[in-house]
Motif scaffolding. Structure first.
Motif, PDB file in Angstrom:
ATOM      1  N   PRO A 198      32.527 -17.485 -13.378  1.00 45.79           N
ATOM      2  CA  PRO A 198      33.854 -18.040 -13.123  1.00 45.79           C
ATOM      3  C   PRO A 198      34.559 -17.273 -12.010  1.00 45.79           C
ATOM      4  O   PRO A 198      34.438 -16.059 -11.906  1.00 45.79           O
ATOM      5  CB  PRO A 198      34.568 -17.846 -14.468  1.00 45.79           C
ATOM      6  N   ASN A 199      35.277 -18.019 -11.163  1.00 46.47           N
ATOM      7  CA  ASN A 199      36.083 -17.359 -10.145  1.00 46.47           C
ATOM      8  C   ASN A 199      37.387 -16.886 -10.775  1.00 46.47           C
ATOM      9  O   ASN A 199      38.113 -17.670 -11.367  1.00 46.47           O
ATOM     10  CB  ASN A 199      36.393 -18.323  -8.992  1.00 46.47           C
ATOM     11  N   ARG A 200      37.674 -15.619 -10.676  1.00 43.79           N
ATOM     12  CA  ARG A 200      38.934 -15.100 -11.185  1.00 43.79           C
ATOM     13  C   ARG A 200      39.348 -13.913 -10.328  1.00 43.79           C
ATOM     14  O   ARG A 200      38.520 -13.212  -9.770  1.00 43.79           O
ATOM     15  CB  ARG A 200      38.839 -14.698 -12.650  1.00 43.79           C
ATOM     16  N   THR A 201      40.655 -13.733 -10.265  1.00 43.83           N
ATOM     17  CA  THR A 201      41.211 -12.677  -9.433  1.00 43.83           C
ATOM     18  C   THR A 201      42.066 -11.757 -10.281  1.00 43.83           C
ATOM     19  O   THR A 201      42.849 -12.224 -11.111  1.00 43.83           O
ATOM     20  CB  THR A 201      42.065 -13.276  -8.296  1.00 43.83           C
ATOM     21  N   LYS A 259      33.143 -14.100  -7.223  1.00 44.85           N
ATOM     22  CA  LYS A 259      32.784 -15.322  -6.506  1.00 44.85           C
ATOM     23  C   LYS A 259      31.371 -15.718  -6.909  1.00 44.85           C
ATOM     24  O   LYS A 259      30.650 -14.957  -7.538  1.00 44.85           O
ATOM     25  CB  LYS A 259      32.821 -15.101  -4.989  1.00 44.85           C
ATOM     26  N   GLY A 260      30.985 -16.890  -6.524  1.00 44.79           N
ATOM     27  CA  GLY A 260      29.644 -17.338  -6.858  1.00 44.79           C
ATOM     28  C   GLY A 260      28.553 -16.502  -6.235  1.00 44.79           C
ATOM     29  O   GLY A 260      27.467 -16.356  -6.793  1.00 44.79           O
ATOM     30  N   ASP A 261      28.824 -15.922  -5.043  1.00 51.85           N
ATOM     31  CA  ASP A 261      27.795 -15.144  -4.348  1.00 51.85           C
ATOM     32  C   ASP A 261      28.091 -13.652  -4.361  1.00 51.85           C
ATOM     33  O   ASP A 261      27.559 -12.907  -3.538  1.00 51.85           O
ATOM     34  CB  ASP A 261      27.655 -15.623  -2.908  1.00 51.85           C
ATOM     35  N   CYS A 275      42.353  -3.710   3.650  1.00 50.73           N
ATOM     36  CA  CYS A 275      41.023  -3.860   4.237  1.00 50.73           C
ATOM     37  C   CYS A 275      40.167  -4.685   3.283  1.00 50.73           C
ATOM     38  O   CYS A 275      40.014  -4.308   2.120  1.00 50.73           O
ATOM     39  CB  CYS A 275      40.413  -2.476   4.471  1.00 50.73           C
ATOM     40  N   PRO A 276      39.586  -5.802   3.730  1.00 49.23           N
ATOM     41  CA  PRO A 276      38.738  -6.603   2.843  1.00 49.23           C
ATOM     42  C   PRO A 276      37.295  -6.097   2.844  1.00 49.23           C
ATOM     43  O   PRO A 276      36.750  -5.723   3.887  1.00 49.23           O
ATOM     44  CB  PRO A 276      38.827  -7.999   3.458  1.00 49.23           C
ATOM     45  N   VAL A 277      36.690  -6.083   1.675  1.00 48.99           N
ATOM     46  CA  VAL A 277      35.264  -5.776   1.556  1.00 48.99           C
ATOM     47  C   VAL A 277      34.662  -6.756   0.561  1.00 48.99           C
ATOM     48  O   VAL A 277      35.367  -7.357  -0.273  1.00 48.99           O
ATOM     49  CB  VAL A 277      35.002  -4.329   1.081  1.00 48.99           C
ATOM     50  N   SER A 278      33.359  -6.908   0.615  1.00 49.74           N
ATOM     51  CA  SER A 278      32.652  -7.733  -0.353  1.00 49.74           C
ATOM     52  C   SER A 278      31.349  -7.051  -0.712  1.00 49.74           C
ATOM     53  O   SER A 278      30.857  -6.184   0.017  1.00 49.74           O
ATOM     54  CB  SER A 278      32.392  -9.137   0.212  1.00 49.74           C
TER      55      SER A 278
END
Length: 447
Positions: free
Chosen positions: A2-5, A221-223, A237-240
């Motif tokens: 599930p997508n959750r924040t 996220k899904g990936d 700063c965004p990271v993944s």
């Protein structure tokens, strides 16, 4: 998935550990560029996160790893504890009737100590590594009764120990305050701040550390996973990452996992400056020993290798993860009185710092280890035994995630469980605070 924040609460900018002057507790790495995608995001650069990062360097050297912490390395619990690397099952674990389970815990603890010793030697980490063992001490009748229970538990698992009377305790500690103690040889004493700082300064090449980077947004996220980091200058700063290790212990619920299962509890410590030569002449004990209380509500003591006295007692519920200035002032006064009762000849040695450290407890004393959601790994609720359990858990979470099988991994799974659900507030805060006050009152002769 599930997508959750989630928007995790940032650890407070409170009074840090007193093991080192506050002006020395600065970020290890605040210049590294971190924006981008990683194979692994490790959140929390305490003993668990650092151990995971070092293990990723061993088992996945080709992977890109980002290790972040909202505060400087050593600011959190791994730099605030009393510096005991415990080899034996501790407190609540010893009450378990299954001797085989206790042996598994000992094997995990001793393996963690062995790995940390190898790392301190290979990486030249100067942290006052001292294989001195420890004392489990008692002041009055309540404590001596618990000492006998401790001996019974050690007999059950076939562990060596030595029972010391008041005179033998005084020869080691320089005080006749204690009626007796049980000495066990396997504990290692360290300066915990220097240990974790040393591990952070010698990370594998595939690990990037940024210890001024608070996770202010975390999204599944899904990936994989996205995170927004807030750096010390205020910029974001965004990271993944493909996979995440949450080495966040009491803060794990802030990321949406283990909600209402972790009880953040604060314990308080004070430390003096090092004894002068004249003061050492007035002190009749040895340097470099450590004592934990036979009664769990009692007092922990250290005489460090460089001649500082550390005292730890008093507890409280910490839903906001910090100690108030009022609480610290009250505790500092109580700690001064506690040291003076034990060491009247050293009453003029000043306390240089008093601080609180947050540990995570569970209602049923269970420790969690494993995958909380697809791609998210964590270990929680160390119940006051964070250094050795954290060191082994960090490494073994990596083993679990990459499919590296071992007897140690089987053992940590076997001795872990599911922390039970806590009651909602206001029942939680009222019940916890009431229970802690009761324990403190019952243990007053041992404080």
């Amino acid at each position: 998935m599930p997508n959750r924040t989630c928007t995790p609460k940032i650890p407070p900018l409170d009074r840090p550990t007193g093991w080192r002057p506050a002006d020395e507790i600065v970020p290890v790495s605040e210049e590294a560029a971190v924006e981008g995608r990683y194979d692994w995001l490790v959140v929390g650069a305490g003993i668990t996160g650092l151990s995971a990062a070092h293990r990723l360097g061993e088992l996945a050297p080709q992977d890109r790893v980002l290790l972040v912490d909202a505060r400087p390395v050593g600011w959190g619990a791994s730099g605030r504890n009393s510096g005991f690397l415990l080899d034996l099952p501790h407190k609540f674990d010893l009450d378990h009737p299954d001797a085989a389970r206790l042996h598994k815990i000992m094997k995990l603890n001793r393996s963690a100590i062995s790995v940390l010793q190898e790392q301190t030697e290979r990486l030249n980490i100067a942290c006052d590594w001292s294989p001195e063992g420890k004392l489990q001490g008692a002041v009055k009748k309540r404590g001596t009764g618990m000492m006998r229970k401790f001996c019974d538990a050690l007999d059950k698992i076939g562990e060596h120990y030595e029972v010391l009377d008041r005179q033998a305790c005084a020869a080691i500690m320089g005080t006749d305050y204690y009626a007796g103690a049980v000495f066990t040889p396997g504990t290692v004493l360290v300066d915990p701040f220097l240990l974790v700082r040393g591990l952070a300064l010698a990370l594998p090449e595939n690990v990037t550390l940024r210890d001024d980077a608070a996770v202010v947004e975390f999204r599944e996220k899904g990936d994989g996973f996205d995170a927004q980091l807030r750096l010390s200058g205020g910029e974001t700063c965004p990271v993944s990452a493909n996979r995440v290790i949450l080495a966040t212990d009491p803060y794990t619920a802030e990321f949406g996992y283990m909600k209402n299962r972790i009880l953040p509890t604060i314990t308080y410590a004070s430390i003096t400056r090092a004894l002068t030569l004249a003061e050492r002449k007035r002190y009749s004990g040895r340097m470099n020993w450590g004592l934990t209380p036979a009664d769990a509500g009692g007092t922990t003591l250290r005489m460090t290798a460089d001649g500082r006295l550390l005292i730890r007692n008093h507890y409280g519920y910490a839903p906001d993860y910090r100690a108030s200035g009022r609480d610290l002032a009250k505790v500092a006064e109580a700690h001064r009185e506690g040291l003076d009762r034990r060491f009247p000849a050293l009453s003029d040695v000043p306390i240089t710092s008093t601080w609180g450290g947050v540990v995570s407890l569970s209602r049923n004393h269970a420790t969690f280890f494993g995958e909380m959601a697809p791609g998210v790994y964590s270990a929680n609720c160390y119940n006051g035994v964070g250094m050795t359990r954290g060191a082994s858990s960090g490494r073994l979470l990596v083993d679990l995630a990459v499919g590296h099988k071992s007897q140690e991994l089987e053992d940590v799974i076997a001795v872990s469980g599911r922390p039970s659900v806590l009651p909602p507030d206001p029942f939680r805060s009222v019940g916890v605070n009431g229970r802690m006050k009761l324990v403190e009152w019952e243990s007053r002769s041992e404080i």
